[in-house]
Structures are given as structure tokens and as C-alpha cells.
Design an enzyme around this catalytic site. Structure first.
Site, PDB file in Angstrom:
ATOM      1  N   ASP A  69     -28.225  37.188 -37.762  1.00 16.84           N
ATOM      2  CA  ASP A  69     -27.879  35.851 -38.248  1.00 16.84           C
ATOM      3  C   ASP A  69     -26.880  35.963 -39.406  1.00 16.84           C
ATOM      4  O   ASP A  69     -26.008  36.838 -39.374  1.00 16.84           O
ATOM      5  CB  ASP A  69     -29.160  35.131 -38.683  1.00 16.84           C
ATOM      6  CG  ASP A  69     -29.076  33.625 -38.517  1.00 16.84           C
ATOM      7  OD1 ASP A  69     -28.340  32.985 -39.288  1.00 16.84           O
ATOM      8  OD2 ASP A  69     -29.753  33.088 -37.619  1.00 16.84           O
ATOM      9  N   HIS A 115     -28.686  29.739 -43.382  1.00 21.20           N
ATOM     10  CA  HIS A 115     -29.260  29.713 -42.041  1.00 21.20           C
ATOM     11  C   HIS A 115     -30.184  30.900 -41.785  1.00 21.20           C
ATOM     12  O   HIS A 115     -31.326  30.744 -41.326  1.00 21.20           O
ATOM     13  CB  HIS A 115     -28.111  29.684 -41.030  1.00 21.20           C
ATOM     14  CG  HIS A 115     -28.503  29.370 -39.626  1.00 21.20           C
ATOM     15  ND1 HIS A 115     -28.880  30.336 -38.727  1.00 21.20           N
ATOM     16  CD2 HIS A 115     -28.550  28.192 -38.960  1.00 21.20           C
ATOM     17  CE1 HIS A 115     -29.130  29.768 -37.562  1.00 21.20           C
ATOM     18  NE2 HIS A 115     -28.950  28.463 -37.670  1.00 21.20           N
ATOM     19  N   ASN A 157     -27.359  23.465 -29.249  1.00 24.20           N
ATOM     20  CA  ASN A 157     -27.522  22.086 -29.722  1.00 24.20           C
ATOM     21  C   ASN A 157     -26.462  21.141 -29.155  1.00 24.20           C
ATOM     22  O   ASN A 157     -26.084  20.175 -29.801  1.00 24.20           O
ATOM     23  CB  ASN A 157     -27.462  22.054 -31.251  1.00 24.20           C
ATOM     24  CG  ASN A 157     -28.476  22.976 -31.886  1.00 24.20           C
ATOM     25  OD1 ASN A 157     -29.584  23.136 -31.394  1.00 24.20           O
ATOM     26  ND2 ASN A 157     -28.089  23.589 -33.005  1.00 24.20           N
ATOM     27  N   SER A 207     -32.002  26.535 -33.381  1.00 27.53           N
ATOM     28  CA  SER A 207     -32.088  27.682 -34.287  1.00 27.53           C
ATOM     29  C   SER A 207     -33.434  27.747 -34.990  1.00 27.53           C
ATOM     30  O   SER A 207     -33.915  28.828 -35.330  1.00 27.53           O
ATOM     31  CB  SER A 207     -30.995  27.605 -35.360  1.00 27.53           C
ATOM     32  OG  SER A 207     -29.747  27.963 -34.863  1.00 27.53           O
TER      33      SER A 207
END
Length: 268
Positions: free
Chosen positions: A2, A39, A136, A203
Site C-alpha cells: 500500500d 491509506h 470503487n 480498500s
């Protein structure tokens, strides 16, 4: 895999076992895998935030995290970096012989790349579960397909999102590779500068499944005194899902629920 992790966060500092930076951030220093986006820290907390009486608790609060930074502070990265990180994780050995058992990737893009697919296949061949966000780009219509890679590869455990009322998130991609859904809206988790934040997206659903797999591995291997294979692990995971009444393209096998143990469904 990530944007890195805020390694000093009180919920995470005891959970991190190692890391590597595959980006140009921090001068490209491979040993600096700090999160300059937020994130990655959020995802890490959902998986493994320590059970310490404060803040939040991760799904698997005793799991150890190998933090591989492939996305910049702007949330951008290359397929090449992701491939390198997957191979790094697949071959990684800790100082006490630890190995990676689950690769969690809350990322994706529209490009179907053979080198990315092959890296995932190499990981799965080593009995590593690869868990990825569905994406998404959903339009709220379960009859239309939206694909994001690497989530859409067959070898990947692809995770869609539902809200806290177990209703499918409008943004959640729908396609014939969805394996299951998990909470992905208004998820509270760890954030840089010792903070907490509430975020939404597939996520956020993905690390719920990654943490659950860590628990299932530990339970199976302690009870059976043998290593679980990736196909066995997938079947075990799917036996812990509950159908919500949506189509297979929307919810896969259903909603992740570690409180149930029902026979894995066939023909899906």
C-alpha cells in the site's frame, strides 16, 4: 502492499515486523516505508491494530505486518513496483524464519498486465493467500461488470464492500470474480500522526478479510498441526460467509462472518 505505514502509531508499532519502499518517496530509500498518504496506515489498523485498551482493535490484533510501500504520498504507483513487492513478499524470510501467509492489496487499476498476474500466481503457488479490493467504480447496477486489477484475477480473493447495515455499497465493483463482501463504509481505523480516521471503499473491506484469514490460518494449523494450503484456506474462508440475497456478481459467496461455519457452497 500500500502507501506504507505510520510505524510509530501506538496501535501498530508492536505489529510491524519489517518493510520496504518501492517508490521514489523519501529519496527512494528502500528502508523508509513511512506512510505519507494515510491509506496504508488505515488498512494496517483494520488488519492488526493491537488490543491495548485504547483506540481501535484490528481483526487479528496479534498478526505481524510486513509493510511494502508501492504507492506514493499521492496514492500513485506503477505495476512494476507492485510486481516487485509481490515477489519480495513471496520470497521474504524473517529473522526467526517467518514467512508471509497473506498478501493484502487495497489497490487496483484498469490494466490487465501479464507480469502482475504471473507474480500473483507465483505467490499463490507458495500457498500465500492474495486478497484484493474489488474497486470503487461501481454504478449501483449489479448486472453491469466493472473490473479492477489485480482484484479481478481468478487466483485472487476479491472483496466487495457493504455498509454497516450489510447493504451493498453503491461504489463497490460488481463482476463474476467477486468472492465475498465485508464492511467498507465509514470504517474507523488508525491514521498518521497517532490519529484515527473514518474512511470508505473496497480498500476498507479488504483488510477485514485479510485479518480474518490470519485468524483462520492460526486456528486451523494449531488444531491440525499441519500447514494449510491456499485452496484449503479459500474453502475455509468461504465456509465463513453468509448470503445476503444479492447476486453472485454483487456479493460472491456472501458476507464475511467468523461467527458461522457452514459448508462451502458449490457451483459458484
Amino acid at each position: 502492499i500500500d502507501t506504507g505505514c505510520h510505524t510509530d502509531h501506538p496501535e501498530l508499532q508492536e505489529r510491524i515486523i519489517g518493510g520496504y519502499n518501492f517508490t521514489e518517496d523519501y529519496g527512494g530509500d528502500p528502508n523508509v516505508f513511512l506512510d505519507n498518504n494515510g491509506h496504508g496506515t488505515h488498512v494496517c489498523g483494520t488488519i492488526a491494530a493491537s488490543e491495548n485498551g485504547e483506540g481501535v482493535v484490528g481483526v487479528a490484533p496479534k498478526a505481524r505486518l510486513l509493510v511494502l510501500k508501492v504507492l506514493s504520498g499521492a496514492g500513485e504507483g506503477s505495476i512494476e513496483s507492485i510486481v516487485q513487492a509481490i515477489d519480495y513478499a513471496t520470497n521474504w524470510k524473517g529473522s526467526n524464519g517467518e514467512t508471509v501467509r497473506v498478501i493484502s492489496m487495497s489497490l487496483g487499476g484498469p490494466e490487465d498486465d501479464s507480469s502482475l498476474h504471473e507474480a500473483i500466481q507465483r505467490a499463490v503457488e507458495q500457498n500465500i493467500a492474495v486478497v484484493c479490493a474489488a474497486g470503487n467504480e461501481g454504478d449501483g447496477d449489479g448486472s453491469t461488470n466493472e473490473y479492477s486489477y489485480p482484484g479481478a484475477y481468478d487466483e485472487v480473493i476479491e472483496v466487495g464492500s457493504v455498509n454497516l447495515q450489510k447493504r451493498l455499497s453503491r461504489f463497490s465493483n460488481t463482476n463474476n470474480e467477486i468472492d465475498l463482501v465485508a464492511p467498507g463504509e465509514k470504517i474507523l481505523s488508525t491514521y498518521p500522526s497517532n490519529q484515527y480516521a473514518s474512511l470508505s471503499g473496497t480498500s476498507m473491506a479488504t483488510p477485514h478479510v485479510s485479518g480474518a484469514i490470519a485468524l483462520l490460518i492460526q486456528q486451523f494449523e494449531s488444531e491440525n498441526n499441519q500447514k494449510i494450503t491456499e485452496p484449503e484456506l479459500f474453502e475455509l474462508l468461504i465456509s465463513h460467509t453468509v448470503p445476503l440475497g444479492y447476486s453472485n456478481e454483487e456479493e460472491g459467496h456472501g458476507f464475511l462472518s467468523l461467527g458461522v461455519n457452514i459448508p462451502a457452497k458449490s457451483g459458484m
